[in-house]
Design a protein around this motif. Structure first.
Motif, PDB file in Angstrom:
ATOM      1  N   TYR A 255       0.828  -1.211   0.000  1.00 26.99           N
ATOM      2  CA  TYR A 255       0.000   0.000   0.000  1.00 26.99           C
ATOM      3  C   TYR A 255       0.862   1.261   0.000  1.00 26.99           C
ATOM      4  O   TYR A 255       0.393   2.324  -0.399  1.00 26.99           O
ATOM      5  CB  TYR A 255      -0.950   0.007   1.200  1.00 26.99           C
ATOM      6  CG  TYR A 255      -2.132  -0.891   0.976  1.00 26.99           C
ATOM      7  CD1 TYR A 255      -3.273  -0.427   0.329  1.00 26.99           C
ATOM      8  CD2 TYR A 255      -2.113  -2.212   1.387  1.00 26.99           C
ATOM      9  CE1 TYR A 255      -4.361  -1.257   0.110  1.00 26.99           C
ATOM     10  CE2 TYR A 255      -3.194  -3.057   1.179  1.00 26.99           C
ATOM     11  CZ  TYR A 255      -4.315  -2.562   0.537  1.00 26.99           C
ATOM     12  OH  TYR A 255      -5.384  -3.384   0.301  1.00 26.99           O
ATOM     13  N   GLN A 256       2.083   1.156   0.444  1.00 25.77           N
ATOM     14  CA  GLN A 256       2.971   2.306   0.436  1.00 25.77           C
ATOM     15  C   GLN A 256       3.658   2.470  -0.912  1.00 25.77           C
ATOM     16  O   GLN A 256       3.837   3.587  -1.382  1.00 25.77           O
ATOM     17  CB  GLN A 256       4.051   2.162   1.512  1.00 25.77           C
ATOM     18  CG  GLN A 256       3.532   2.258   2.921  1.00 25.77           C
ATOM     19  CD  GLN A 256       4.641   2.015   3.917  1.00 25.77           C
ATOM     20  OE1 GLN A 256       5.111   0.890   4.036  1.00 25.77           O
ATOM     21  NE2 GLN A 256       5.042   3.053   4.606  1.00 25.77           N
ATOM     22  N   VAL A 257       4.048   1.370  -1.517  1.00 23.52           N
ATOM     23  CA  VAL A 257       4.872   1.429  -2.724  1.00 23.52           C
ATOM     24  C   VAL A 257       4.059   1.115  -3.984  1.00 23.52           C
ATOM     25  O   VAL A 257       3.973   1.928  -4.902  1.00 23.52           O
ATOM     26  CB  VAL A 257       6.069   0.461  -2.601  1.00 23.52           C
ATOM     27  CG1 VAL A 257       6.910   0.473  -3.861  1.00 23.52           C
ATOM     28  CG2 VAL A 257       6.904   0.799  -1.378  1.00 23.52           C
ATOM     29  N   ASP A 258       3.472  -0.071  -4.007  1.00 25.11           N
ATOM     30  CA  ASP A 258       2.813  -0.535  -5.226  1.00 25.11           C
ATOM     31  C   ASP A 258       1.573   0.289  -5.568  1.00 25.11           C
ATOM     32  O   ASP A 258       1.354   0.608  -6.741  1.00 25.11           O
ATOM     33  CB  ASP A 258       2.428  -2.015  -5.101  1.00 25.11           C
ATOM     34  CG  ASP A 258       3.632  -2.903  -4.831  1.00 25.11           C
ATOM     35  OD1 ASP A 258       4.758  -2.480  -5.134  1.00 25.11           O
ATOM     36  OD2 ASP A 258       3.443  -4.010  -4.301  1.00 25.11           O
ATOM     37  N   LEU A 259       0.762   0.621  -4.575  1.00 29.45           N
ATOM     38  CA  LEU A 259      -0.444   1.396  -4.847  1.00 29.45           C
ATOM     39  C   LEU A 259      -0.090   2.786  -5.363  1.00 29.45           C
ATOM     40  O   LEU A 259      -0.685   3.278  -6.331  1.00 29.45           O
ATOM     41  CB  LEU A 259      -1.314   1.500  -3.598  1.00 29.45           C
ATOM     42  CG  LEU A 259      -2.607   2.297  -3.750  1.00 29.45           C
ATOM     43  CD1 LEU A 259      -3.495   1.698  -4.836  1.00 29.45           C
ATOM     44  CD2 LEU A 259      -3.358   2.349  -2.425  1.00 29.45           C
ATOM     45  N   ARG A 260       0.886   3.402  -4.746  1.00 29.64           N
ATOM     46  CA  ARG A 260       1.314   4.728  -5.197  1.00 29.64           C
ATOM     47  C   ARG A 260       1.809   4.662  -6.646  1.00 29.64           C
ATOM     48  O   ARG A 260       1.435   5.479  -7.485  1.00 29.64           O
ATOM     49  CB  ARG A 260       2.406   5.288  -4.295  1.00 29.64           C
ATOM     50  CG  ARG A 260       2.896   6.661  -4.734  1.00 29.64           C
ATOM     51  CD  ARG A 260       3.980   7.201  -3.848  1.00 29.64           C
ATOM     52  NE  ARG A 260       5.144   6.324  -3.890  1.00 29.64           N
ATOM     53  CZ  ARG A 260       5.889   6.022  -2.832  1.00 29.64           C
ATOM     54  NH1 ARG A 260       5.624   6.542  -1.660  1.00 29.64           N
ATOM     55  NH2 ARG A 260       6.925   5.217  -2.944  1.00 29.64           N
ATOM     56  N   ALA A 261       2.621   3.658  -6.954  1.00 28.90           N
ATOM     57  CA  ALA A 261       3.131   3.508  -8.318  1.00 28.90           C
ATOM     58  C   ALA A 261       1.995   3.263  -9.306  1.00 28.90           C
ATOM     59  O   ALA A 261       1.982   3.830 -10.404  1.00 28.90           O
ATOM     60  CB  ALA A 261       4.143   2.370  -8.372  1.00 28.90           C
ATOM     61  N   LEU A 262       1.044   2.434  -8.913  1.00 24.02           N
ATOM     62  CA  LEU A 262      -0.090   2.134  -9.773  1.00 24.02           C
ATOM     63  C   LEU A 262      -0.884   3.398 -10.098  1.00 24.02           C
ATOM     64  O   LEU A 262      -1.161   3.698 -11.261  1.00 24.02           O
ATOM     65  CB  LEU A 262      -1.002   1.093  -9.101  1.00 24.02           C
ATOM     66  CG  LEU A 262      -2.284   0.732  -9.837  1.00 24.02           C
ATOM     67  CD1 LEU A 262      -1.974   0.007 -11.135  1.00 24.02           C
ATOM     68  CD2 LEU A 262      -3.165  -0.126  -8.939  1.00 24.02           C
ATOM     69  N   VAL A 263      -1.232   4.156  -9.075  1.00 28.06           N
ATOM     70  CA  VAL A 263      -2.031   5.363  -9.272  1.00 28.06           C
ATOM     71  C   VAL A 263      -1.265   6.395 -10.097  1.00 28.06           C
ATOM     72  O   VAL A 263      -1.839   7.062 -10.962  1.00 28.06           O
ATOM     73  CB  VAL A 263      -2.485   5.952  -7.923  1.00 28.06           C
ATOM     74  CG1 VAL A 263      -3.095   7.331  -8.091  1.00 28.06           C
ATOM     75  CG2 VAL A 263      -3.463   5.003  -7.238  1.00 28.06           C
ATOM     76  N   MET A 264       0.009   6.506  -9.866  1.00 30.52           N
ATOM     77  CA  MET A 264       0.809   7.495 -10.610  1.00 30.52           C
ATOM     78  C   MET A 264       0.912   7.144 -12.084  1.00 30.52           C
ATOM     79  O   MET A 264       1.187   8.022 -12.914  1.00 30.52           O
ATOM     80  CB  MET A 264       2.182   7.647  -9.973  1.00 30.52           C
ATOM     81  CG  MET A 264       2.109   8.350  -8.626  1.00 30.52           C
ATOM     82  SD  MET A 264       3.704   8.526  -7.832  1.00 30.52           S
ATOM     83  CE  MET A 264       4.404   9.832  -8.819  1.00 30.52           C
ATOM     84  N   GLU A 265       0.681   5.884 -12.443  1.00 24.97           N
ATOM     85  CA  GLU A 265       0.696   5.469 -13.847  1.00 24.97           C
ATOM     86  C   GLU A 265      -0.599   5.828 -14.577  1.00 24.97           C
ATOM     87  O   GLU A 265      -0.617   5.877 -15.799  1.00 24.97           O
ATOM     88  CB  GLU A 265       0.892   3.952 -13.954  1.00 24.97           C
ATOM     89  CG  GLU A 265       2.247   3.465 -13.560  1.00 24.97           C
ATOM     90  CD  GLU A 265       2.334   1.946 -13.562  1.00 24.97           C
ATOM     91  OE1 GLU A 265       1.347   1.275 -13.932  1.00 24.97           O
ATOM     92  OE2 GLU A 265       3.405   1.430 -13.196  1.00 24.97           O
ATOM     93  N   PHE A 266      -1.663   6.055 -13.840  1.00 25.98           N
ATOM     94  CA  PHE A 266      -2.947   6.350 -14.474  1.00 25.98           C
ATOM     95  C   PHE A 266      -2.849   7.651 -15.255  1.00 25.98           C
ATOM     96  O   PHE A 266      -2.414   8.672 -14.715  1.00 25.98           O
ATOM     97  CB  PHE A 266      -4.070   6.475 -13.434  1.00 25.98           C
ATOM     98  CG  PHE A 266      -4.413   5.226 -12.694  1.00 25.98           C
ATOM     99  CD1 PHE A 266      -4.094   3.973 -13.182  1.00 25.98           C
ATOM    100  CD2 PHE A 266      -5.087   5.291 -11.488  1.00 25.98           C
ATOM    101  CE1 PHE A 266      -4.429   2.817 -12.491  1.00 25.98           C
ATOM    102  CE2 PHE A 266      -5.433   4.151 -10.788  1.00 25.98           C
ATOM    103  CZ  PHE A 266      -5.104   2.909 -11.291  1.00 25.98           C
ATOM    104  N   PRO A 267      -3.292   7.652 -16.512  1.00 30.05           N
ATOM    105  CA  PRO A 267      -3.260   8.901 -17.283  1.00 30.05           C
ATOM    106  C   PRO A 267      -4.123   9.992 -16.640  1.00 30.05           C
ATOM    107  O   PRO A 267      -3.786  11.175 -16.718  1.00 30.05           O
ATOM    108  CB  PRO A 267      -3.799   8.511 -18.663  1.00 30.05           C
ATOM    109  CG  PRO A 267      -4.326   7.130 -18.544  1.00 30.05           C
ATOM    110  CD  PRO A 267      -3.810   6.536 -17.276  1.00 30.05           C
ATOM    111  N   GLU A 268      -5.196   9.598 -15.975  1.00 32.61           N
ATOM    112  CA  GLU A 268      -6.057  10.577 -15.313  1.00 32.61           C
ATOM    113  C   GLU A 268      -5.320  11.286 -14.181  1.00 32.61           C
ATOM    114  O   GLU A 268      -5.517  12.467 -13.938  1.00 32.61           O
ATOM    115  CB  GLU A 268      -7.305   9.902 -14.711  1.00 32.61           C
ATOM    116  CG  GLU A 268      -8.121   9.087 -15.673  1.00 32.61           C
ATOM    117  CD  GLU A 268      -7.673   7.629 -15.764  1.00 32.61           C
ATOM    118  OE1 GLU A 268      -8.433   6.854 -16.319  1.00 32.61           O
ATOM    119  OE2 GLU A 268      -6.585   7.279 -15.285  1.00 32.61           O
ATOM    120  N   PHE A 269      -4.474  10.553 -13.486  1.00 28.41           N
ATOM    121  CA  PHE A 269      -3.697  11.147 -12.399  1.00 28.41           C
ATOM    122  C   PHE A 269      -2.722  12.169 -12.968  1.00 28.41           C
ATOM    123  O   PHE A 269      -2.629  13.299 -12.479  1.00 28.41           O
ATOM    124  CB  PHE A 269      -2.956  10.067 -11.616  1.00 28.41           C
ATOM    125  CG  PHE A 269      -2.082  10.623 -10.525  1.00 28.41           C
ATOM    126  CD1 PHE A 269      -2.627  10.989  -9.307  1.00 28.41           C
ATOM    127  CD2 PHE A 269      -0.722  10.800 -10.723  1.00 28.41           C
ATOM    128  CE1 PHE A 269      -1.829  11.516  -8.298  1.00 28.41           C
ATOM    129  CE2 PHE A 269       0.079  11.326  -9.728  1.00 28.41           C
ATOM    130  CZ  PHE A 269      -0.478  11.680  -8.515  1.00 28.41           C
TER     131      PHE A 269
END
Length: 82
Positions: A26-40
């Motif tokens: 939740y600290q690393v993978d989730l942040r990386a996942l969300v940052m990859e979203f084009p909407e983000f």
């Protein structure tokens, strides 16, 4: 969210001696996942509401399905310490 998880895990580690890396996805993978979203990427600088497209929502749901057990595991480990 990263700071909150770090704070919680610091307390869990000091009070119960459990690994502070338990919720690391939740600290690393989730942040990386969300940052990859084009909407983000498109809305980050504007500090506006981010509406996720269907693909991003699906990826987020898959993340939750694969990692939600970590919170239950943590509660079980805390209960087993006592």
């Amino acid at each position: 969210m990263n700071i909150k998880i770090r704070d919680v895990m610091s307390i869990v580690n000091s009070e119960y001696g459990l690994s502070s890396k338990k919720l690391e996805p939740y600290q690393v993978d989730l942040r990386a996942l969300v940052m990859e979203f084009p909407e983000f990427e498109a809305n980050f600088q504007r500090n506006t509401l981010i509406k996720l497209n269907e693909e991003s929502q699906t990826r987020l749901i898959h993340f939750q399905q694969n990692h939600s057990h970590l919170f239950n595991d943590l509660i079980i480990e805390i209960n087993n310490v006592n």
